[in-house]
Design a protein around this motif. Structure first.
Motif, PDB file in Angstrom:
ATOM      1  N   ILE A 228       0.844  -1.201   0.000  1.00  0.00           N
ATOM      2  CA  ILE A 228       0.000   0.000   0.000  1.00  0.00           C
ATOM      3  C   ILE A 228       0.878   1.250   0.000  1.00  0.00           C
ATOM      4  CG2 ILE A 228      -1.677   1.324   1.342  1.00  0.00           C
ATOM      5  CD1 ILE A 228      -2.839  -1.335   2.309  1.00  0.00           C
TER       6      ILE A 228
ATOM      7  N   SER B  17       1.106   4.251  -2.728  1.00  0.00           N
ATOM      8  CA  SER B  17       1.004   5.649  -2.339  1.00  0.00           C
ATOM      9  C   SER B  17       2.062   6.492  -3.025  1.00  0.00           C
ATOM     10  CB  SER B  17       1.129   5.771  -0.819  1.00  0.00           C
ATOM     11  OG  SER B  17       1.165   7.117  -0.412  1.00  0.00           O
TER      12      SER B  17
ATOM     13  N   ASP C 285      -6.218   3.720  -6.625  1.00  0.00           N
ATOM     14  CA  ASP C 285      -7.260   2.685  -6.713  1.00  0.00           C
ATOM     15  C   ASP C 285      -6.703   1.302  -6.393  1.00  0.00           C
ATOM     16  OD1 ASP C 285      -9.103   4.615  -7.394  1.00  0.00           O
ATOM     17  OD2 ASP C 285      -8.811   4.358  -9.560  1.00  0.00           O
TER      18      ASP C 285
ATOM     19  N   LEU D  82      -6.209   1.091  -2.615  1.00  0.00           N
ATOM     20  CA  LEU D  82      -7.494   0.936  -1.929  1.00  0.00           C
ATOM     21  C   LEU D  82      -8.067  -0.464  -2.123  1.00  0.00           C
ATOM     22  CD1 LEU D  82      -9.186   4.373  -2.741  1.00  0.00           C
ATOM     23  CD2 LEU D  82      -8.224   3.623  -0.557  1.00  0.00           C
ATOM     24  N   ARG D  83      -7.787  -1.065  -3.277  1.00  0.00           N
ATOM     25  CA  ARG D  83      -8.273  -2.432  -3.517  1.00  0.00           C
ATOM     26  C   ARG D  83      -7.599  -3.412  -2.544  1.00  0.00           C
ATOM     27  NH1 ARG D  83      -7.169  -7.065  -6.496  1.00  0.00           N
ATOM     28  NH2 ARG D  83      -5.142  -6.261  -7.173  1.00  0.00           N
TER      29      ARG D  83
ATOM     30  N   PHE E 297      -6.404  -2.686   0.342  1.00  0.00           N
ATOM     31  CA  PHE E 297      -6.916  -2.383   1.681  1.00  0.00           C
ATOM     32  C   PHE E 297      -8.289  -3.024   1.897  1.00  0.00           C
ATOM     33  CE2 PHE E 297      -9.289   0.598   4.492  1.00  0.00           C
ATOM     34  CZ  PHE E 297      -8.575   0.358   5.650  1.00  0.00           C
ATOM     35  N   SER E 298      -9.131  -2.991   0.874  1.00  0.00           N
ATOM     36  CA  SER E 298     -10.475  -3.551   1.011  1.00  0.00           C
ATOM     37  C   SER E 298     -10.460  -5.073   1.076  1.00  0.00           C
ATOM     38  CB  SER E 298     -11.346  -3.089  -0.169  1.00  0.00           C
ATOM     39  OG  SER E 298     -10.846  -3.593  -1.394  1.00  0.00           O
TER      40      SER E 298
ATOM     41  N   VAL F 227      -2.945   4.152   4.340  1.00  0.00           N
ATOM     42  CA  VAL F 227      -4.092   4.463   3.488  1.00  0.00           C
ATOM     43  C   VAL F 227      -4.410   5.964   3.567  1.00  0.00           C
ATOM     44  CG1 VAL F 227      -6.517   3.973   3.021  1.00  0.00           C
ATOM     45  CG2 VAL F 227      -5.004   2.138   3.767  1.00  0.00           C
TER      46      VAL F 227
ATOM     47  N   LEU G  54      -4.420   8.398   0.224  1.00  0.00           N
ATOM     48  CA  LEU G  54      -5.482   9.312  -0.207  1.00  0.00           C
ATOM     49  C   LEU G  54      -5.016  10.764  -0.192  1.00  0.00           C
ATOM     50  CD1 LEU G  54      -8.443   7.681   1.756  1.00  0.00           C
ATOM     51  CD2 LEU G  54      -8.163   7.687  -0.725  1.00  0.00           C
TER      52      LEU G  54
ATOM     53  N   GLU H 197     -11.403  12.740   1.976  1.00  0.00           N
ATOM     54  CA  GLU H 197     -11.578  11.289   2.187  1.00  0.00           C
ATOM     55  C   GLU H 197     -10.602  10.781   3.239  1.00  0.00           C
ATOM     56  OE1 GLU H 197     -12.065   8.790  -1.350  1.00  0.00           O
ATOM     57  OE2 GLU H 197     -12.086  10.650  -2.514  1.00  0.00           O
TER      58      GLU H 197
ATOM     59  N   LEU I  22     -11.577   8.977   6.769  1.00  0.00           N
ATOM     60  CA  LEU I  22     -11.044   7.671   7.175  1.00  0.00           C
ATOM     61  C   LEU I  22     -10.464   7.739   8.579  1.00  0.00           C
ATOM     62  CD1 LEU I  22     -10.365   4.731   6.418  1.00  0.00           C
ATOM     63  CD2 LEU I  22      -8.192   5.562   5.500  1.00  0.00           C
TER      64      LEU I  22
END
Length: 627
Positions: A438, A442, A448, A451-452, A454-455, A473, A477, A485, A489
């Motif tokens: 991640i 960054s 994107d 974030l994928r 992270f999800s 994260v 962002l 955003e 978070l």
């Protein structure tokens, strides 16, 4: 076919000294072998070895002689011959069974030991304490705690669960599996605690991270006047190292001197490691140079300690180690390569890599992982990938090292490809690796993709995100300009945000000149650390970017009143085998600094010609906060 040993030759009685009075012509052929021995009080006067394709009748040996022969055959690791002799015995008592089981257990044949024990129980022979201790040893060797518990239960049923042999093995079994509660129960019920019992419990506490409890038990042992040996002293010092208490460590050092155990090399090595772990490097170096004897463990411990505190000295000590004709191990090379990585000296790292290849240590996984990290920190990501591709069996550290290396060198897309390749190979990531990928997204602007990942942490990887991952994260962002955003978070994360998370938001606000969220993030940091000079500088620059000159002046005034200064930025580079450092705003650190600034101005001109506008006003604001 018959081999006859002349009766004139005599051999020591079996059991008093290991020997094998005969040699079999073809041990791979499954023929039965019998030994006939003429017995006397002190010597075996002659032996006849019969070799034939058909089974023979059981040898005419007394149970005592046959058992002694089995013991000696096991000492010689002639298990097949010992087992044949054992199987031919017409009457096998508990001593014979125990000799066979103990022979297997003491030589690492743990599965055979357990199988023989099961056969013994099935034949109706009840074990004794020596049998149980050997079987429990095999349970530990097989890393089978459940089997050990079952054997313990059988010992309780037969009433042979006590005694020094059984108790000490039970302590070692439970302590090695982390079942410290069961170990404590055995220890408290012991009527005759030996130094082995105390040492096993202290080591067990230390192994599970309860070093302080282990030291309390050591203190109780001394108070009960139990004899102290070098091994117990070494374990107690190791327990002190695990909690990082230099004061207790010095007391243990004094105890070792008083009991004259300081001359023991394992104790001395433990003391050296203790001083290193307690970050008393000066005392560790003094102790190292005063040691009259040193082995590889000594040198490795000192080099590893210096690698964490002074990498340059670690490299010098490595050279001194070679002058003492000490052959470095894989552990040595992994520490030295890490020292090269800390200093970012590529040329030296390559030389160490070559030395590892000459000694065939490059195949060691720890050395290979250290090489991947070293090349990445030196900016040679191609060599990192080459070392990575040469590793046949990769572990999680291997994948993590390359992902981190790609991320820190700006290869975010390559980092995600490597991560996806790892997932396809069946390796499950941990929090460190997910945070690394991640972070790579960054720095590469792959919002994107980051974030994928992270999800998918909870859904696919079954790894709950921690505070550090949430911080990555937020940085992901915020760097992309999605500051609102990022703030949302922070507000919804299941952890209390710390200085690092608010700092990531503040840095992004500086980048994107967002005064509102910058002021908010700075205030959160001031609540935690009111004297943090870096926060004042960042916030003042945000005010300057928004042309809020009144707030800018107020921040600078607060910074001057506190007497704090922003930590000076440093960078370094290896030129002609020499590492040269540069400080922010310092024009006197190198005789060639004028040429450096001239080159920098030329680069800025080229950037402007290519349409890249340099953001130099931040540098001016930061520079004013240094003085």
């Amino acid at each position: 076919m018959v081999w006859r040993i002349p009766p004139s030759r005599s051999f020591p009685l079996l059991g008093r000294r290991s020997f094998l009075p005969f040699r079999f012509p073809d041990p791979n052929r499954p023929h039965l072998i019998s030994v006939c021995v003429e017995e006397s009080t002190d010597h075996i006067e002659g032996a006849h070895c019969f070799y034939q394709a058909q089974p023979m009748t059981a040898p005419s040996l007394s149970p005592v002689t046959a058992t002694n022969l089995i013991k000696n055959l096991c000492r010689q690791r002639s298990f097949a011959v010992a087992r044949r002799l054992f199987d031919e015995m017409p009457h096998r008592d508990v001593v014979s069974w125990t000799a066979m089981i103990s022979g297997y257990a003491s030589n690492g044949c743990h599965e055979d030991a357990l199988a023989t024990f099961c056969r013994m129980i099935a034949s109706g022979v009840s074990p004794n304490r020596y049998t149980i201790s050997s079987v429990l040893t095999s349970c530990r060797g097989l890393q089978s705690c459940c089997t050990g518990v079952a054997v313990h239960g059988m010992a309780v049923r037969w009433g042979i669960d006590n005694g020094a042999y059984v108790d000490n093995v039970l302590l070692d079994l439970y302590a090695s599996f982390g079942c410290i509660g069961d170990a404590e129960a055995v220890f408290k019920n012991m009527t005759d605690r030996t130094v082995v019992s105390w040492t096993t419990m202290i080591a067990g506490y230390t192994r599970i991270g309860h070093g302080y409890t282990g030291l309390l038990l050591f203190k109780q042992m001394i108070q009960e006047c139990t004899e102290l040996n070098a091994f117990t002293c070494s374990i107690a010092i190791h327990a002190c190292s695990s909690i990082g208490c230099a004061t207790i460590g010095q007391q243990l050092h004094a105890l070792a001197l008083k009991t004259r155990h300081d001359s023991s090399l394992p104790v001395a090595n433990s003391l050296l490691n203790m001083y290193s772990r307690c970050m008393n490097i000066s005392e560790a170096k003094k102790f190292f140079h005063e040691m009259p004897r040193k082995d590889l463990i000594t040198w490795n411990a000192m080099i590893a300690s210096l690698e964490r505190s002074n990498s340059h000295e670690a490299l010098l000590l490595f050279l001194e180690m070679g002058s003492q004709n000490m052959q470095p191990t894989s552990f040595t090379f992994s520490s030295v390569v890490a020292a090269c990585a800390n200093l970012a000296i590529l040329n030296c790292g390559r030389q160490v890599h070559g030395a590892a290849i000459r000694r065939d240590h490059q195949r060691n996984l720890q050395v290979a992982n250290a090489l991947i990290d070293m090349y990445a920190k030196c900016g040679s990501i191609g060599n990192s990938r080459k070392v990575f591709d040469e590793i046949t069996e990769k572990d999680l550290v291997t994948w993590t090292s390359l992902v981190i290396g790609c991320g820190m060198n700006g290869y975010g897309a390559e980092a995600t490809e490597i991560f996806d390749e790892m997932i396809s190979s069946g390796v499950q990531p941990d929090q460190v690796l997910l945070m690394s990928v991640i972070s790579a997204c960054s720095h590469a602007g792959l919002v994107d993709q980051g974030l994928r990942y992270f999800s998918l942490m909870n859904i696919q990887y079954n790894v709950p995100p921690n505070r550090e991952i949430y911080g990555c994260v937020v940085d992901l962002l915020a760097r992309a300009g999605r500051i609102t955003e990022a703030y949302q978070l922070i507000e919804t994360m299941p952890f209390e945000p710390d200085e690092t998370i608010w700092g990531a938001l503040l840095g992004a606000c500086k980048m994107h000149k967002n005064v509102y969220f910058g002021r908010l993030a700075a205030q959160k940091i001031f609540d935690m650390r009111p004297n943090e000079s870096k926060t004042y500088v960042l916030l003042s620059n945000i005010y300057a970017a928004g042309r809020a000159w009144g707030d800018f002046a107020e921040m600078r005034r607060c910074l001057r009143e506190q007497g704090n200064k922003k930590e000076v930025g440093m960078s370094w580079i290896e030129v002609r085998d020499e590492v040269r450092g540069f400080a922010s705003g310092d024009r006197s650190s190198s005789p060639h600094i004028v040429l450096v600034y001239q080159t920098l101005e030329e680069l800025i001109q080229h950037m402007n010609q290519d349409g890249c506008e340099s953001d130099s006003h931040w540098v001016l604001h930061d520079f004013s906060g240094v003085t």
